[in-house]
Design an enzyme around this catalytic site. Sequence first.
Site, PDB file in Angstrom:
ATOM      1  N   ASP A  12       0.628  -1.268   0.242  1.00  0.00           N
ATOM      2  CA  ASP A  12      -0.164  -0.165   0.023  1.00  0.00           C
ATOM      3  C   ASP A  12       1.194   1.036   0.301  1.00  0.00           C
ATOM      4  OD1 ASP A  12      -2.548   1.157  -0.370  1.00  0.00           O
ATOM      5  OD2 ASP A  12      -2.915   1.395   2.070  1.00  0.00           O
ATOM      6  N   ASN A  60     -11.412  -1.457  -5.162  1.00  0.00           N
ATOM      7  CA  ASN A  60     -10.085  -0.378  -6.142  1.00  0.00           C
ATOM      8  C   ASN A  60     -10.477   0.014  -7.302  1.00  0.00           C
ATOM      9  OD1 ASN A  60      -7.608  -2.743  -4.848  1.00  0.00           O
ATOM     10  ND2 ASN A  60      -8.571  -1.194  -3.766  1.00  0.00           N
TER      11      ASN A  60
END
Lengths: 217, 217
Positions: A12, A60
């Site tokens: 991330d 996402n």
Amino acid sequence: MRVPNHVGIIPDGNRRWSVNMGLAKEMGYDYGLSPGLEMFKLCKEAGVKELTYYGFTTDNTKRPKQQTEAFTKACVKAVEMLSKEDASLLVVGNTESPVFPRELKAYTKRKTFGNGGIKVNFLVNYGWHWDLENLFLEGDKEKKGKKNIMDSIYTSDISRVDLIIRWGGRRRLSGFLPVQSIYSDFYVIDDFWPDFKPDHFYNALKWYENQDITLGG
Amino acid sequence: MRVPNHVGIIPDGNRRWSVNMGLAKEMGYDYGLSPGLEMFKLCKEAGVKELTYYGFTTDNTKRPKQQTEAFTKACVKAVEMLSKEDASLLVVGNTESPVFPRELKAYTKRKTFGNGGIKVNFLVNYGWHWDLENLFLEGDKEKKGKKNIMDSIYTSDISRVDLIIRWGGRRRLSGFLPVQSIYSDFYVIDDFWPDFKPDHFYNALKWYENQDITLGG
């Protein structure tokens, strides 16, 4: 040294890294490719038996188009890079959706590349809800109590994760393999994924060595 | 201040606390009762709407008899203490097993005590596998894709957890509500649960305030 059998990677912070570098948000994903390959090599060296990358999720895909295109391309490149190594490779995710990249269809059955060895799983258009939905289907086949959850989810070919390493400082799973993460130890690194350093991994291993693994017992 | 709607409590470290105090391992659970009540009061004050305690799990019941008896008694006392407060109380777990305490059967349907208000869930003989097994059953009723996972698990009356606070230093979920914890932020306190201090909670709230909540988006 007690090495985790299965390491999960949550890479991330790519967008925050880009913004810090004065780049467009979607530029960061490409800078995560070489860290991904490096992590693979370090895991092999350390004797890790299975490695799972959190590519992108169904959540996402709700992001702006520039971003979804950029992370999809990066995932395709990452899998192609890994296929040049010695590994037993599997891409897992919802392939029935149009956002699943065609280029990766060929990888959705586990296949040995080079001399094989380490199991590598790459989650692409993965969704925790999608993964668990298979339990509804499996219920038709047998009666309650007869079935094992681990064997009945879509990702049944991915085993229990021992150590999850997340970059980018957030202390959450964000839908990463909820069943396989039940007993996982969770190590968070504040640096963003494109700033990967081997020491991140070594520190995680050192920390993991001192964890008392009980599996809830 | 942005306050989490739902806080999950993993009150770990009772046995390690006991050993440090020179007591038998099972003695610590009773010392966790007053922290539990204090947490309840602090959550109410802060405006938390729902609070879930990790009492004991089906995994835990494999421990030595002195320990299982001690934590079962402590859970019964904790629920009875909470029933004297203003709360909407529910005990959730596998009631079909003989290790589920009879005294708590009466609490397995949500019930308002005093003036109600905050929802309090207490997990007793809870198992992540048990919780998800209901999906096999629900599958019989409707077709794939029509069903929502959150509504189909045994703990469907417990909502998404925003903030999980775990005492005792371990960075893992240990089977705590895998579906409701998908997007939870996870705060770990090194002190053992019987050493609870209000500052633990305040620090967790302060930390939570700075988290960027995206729900995977």
